[in-house]
Design an enzyme around this catalytic site. Structure first.
Site, PDB file in Angstrom:
ATOM      1  N   CYS A  23     -16.069  15.546   8.300  1.00 50.97           N
ATOM      2  CA  CYS A  23     -15.756  14.287   8.610  1.00 50.97           C
ATOM      3  C   CYS A  23     -17.032  13.620   9.301  1.00 50.97           C
ATOM      4  O   CYS A  23     -17.378  12.751   9.919  1.00 50.97           O
ATOM      5  CB  CYS A  23     -15.338  14.665  10.108  1.00 50.97           C
ATOM      6  SG  CYS A  23     -13.647  14.990   9.953  1.00 50.97           S
ATOM      7  N   HIS A  71      -8.723  -2.486   9.661  1.00 50.91           N
ATOM      8  CA  HIS A  71      -9.929  -2.238   8.608  1.00 50.91           C
ATOM      9  C   HIS A  71     -10.877  -3.040   8.956  1.00 50.91           C
ATOM     10  O   HIS A  71     -11.757  -3.599   8.296  1.00 50.91           O
ATOM     11  CB  HIS A  71      -9.502  -3.791   7.247  1.00 50.91           C
ATOM     12  CG  HIS A  71      -8.178  -3.409   6.844  1.00 50.91           C
ATOM     13  ND1 HIS A  71      -7.116  -3.183   7.234  1.00 50.91           N
ATOM     14  CD2 HIS A  71      -8.129  -2.732   5.379  1.00 50.91           C
ATOM     15  CE1 HIS A  71      -5.834  -3.116   5.486  1.00 50.91           C
ATOM     16  NE2 HIS A  71      -7.338  -2.850   4.876  1.00 50.91           N
ATOM     17  N   GLU A 130      -3.632  10.428  12.762  1.00 47.04           N
ATOM     18  CA  GLU A 130      -4.904  10.267  12.236  1.00 47.04           C
ATOM     19  C   GLU A 130      -3.951  11.122  10.796  1.00 47.04           C
ATOM     20  O   GLU A 130      -4.879  10.132  10.373  1.00 47.04           O
ATOM     21  CB  GLU A 130      -6.221  11.470  12.379  1.00 47.04           C
ATOM     22  CG  GLU A 130      -7.267  11.239  11.656  1.00 47.04           C
ATOM     23  CD  GLU A 130      -8.669  11.476  12.529  1.00 47.04           C
ATOM     24  OE1 GLU A 130      -9.279  11.535  13.488  1.00 47.04           O
ATOM     25  OE2 GLU A 130      -8.308  12.626  11.776  1.00 47.04           O
TER      26      GLU A 130
HETATM   27 ZN   LIG Z   1     -11.259  11.198  10.129  1.00 50.35          ZN
END
Ligand SMILES: [Zn+2]
Length: 141
Positions: A23, A71, A130
Site C-alpha cells: 500500500c 477520480h 475500500e
Molecule cells: Zn489503498
C-alpha cells in the site's frame, strides 16, 4: 427516530506513505460509500413523511465529497512524499485532494463524517468500502 441511508461510488488513487507493504505504492480503489442520517419526519409540506428527501441527500454528498474526491489522487497533507506527488499531478493539471490524515479507509470515513456534519447534515454513520470485502464504519456513538 428514523435512519435513512444512500449509497454512492467513487474512484480514487492514493498511497500510504510509510506503509510496510504494497500500500506504500500508488494505487487505486473503487469505493462504495454509505451515508446514513438520523432524524424525525417532516410533519408537513413537500417533504412530509420524510427524514430528508433522498435527492437532497444526494446533492449534498455530491457537492461536498464526490465532486472533490472522485477520480482524484487523495493524499495526506502532512506527508512530504505524498505532497510531492500531488504537486507534480497539479502541475500536470490532474485532480488532487488533500486531507490532514493518512488516507486509510478509517481516516477517510472520519473525514467524510466530519465534513458532512460540518455542512449541517445529521449524519449518524458512515460506511466506506475500500474493496468489496473490506469496509470501515465510523459513527458518533
Ligand atoms: Zn489503498
Amino acid at each position: 427516530m428514523f435512519k435513512i441511508a444512500k449509497e454512492f461510488s467513487f474512484d480514487m488513487a492514493h498511497m500510504l506513505d510509510g506503509h510496510d507493504g504494497k500500500c506504500k505504492n500508488l494505487h487505486g480503489h473503487t469505493y462504495t460509500l454509505q451515508v446514513e442520517i438520523s432524524g424525525e419526519l417532516h410533519s408537513e409540506g413537500a417533504k412530509s413523511g420524510m427524514v430528508m428527501d433522498y435527492s437532497d441527500l444526494k446533492a449534498i454528498v455530491k457537492e461536498h465529497i464526490l465532486d472533490k474526491m472522485d477520480h482524484a489522487f487523495i493524499y495526506d497533507l502532512t506527508s512530504e512524499k505524498e505532497s510531492k506527488v500531488a504537486s507534480l499531478l497539479n502541475d500536470l493539471n490532474s485532480k488532487t485532494f488533500g486531507i490532514s490524515a493518512r488516507t486509510t479507509a478509517e481516516q477517510m470515513a472520519k473525514y467524510i463524517f466530519d465534513t458532512l456534519t460540518d455542512v449541517g447534515l445529521p449524519v449518524s454513520l458512515i460506511r466506506l468500502w475500500e474493496t468489496p470485502t473490506s469496509y470501515c464504519e465510523y459513527t458518533n456513538c
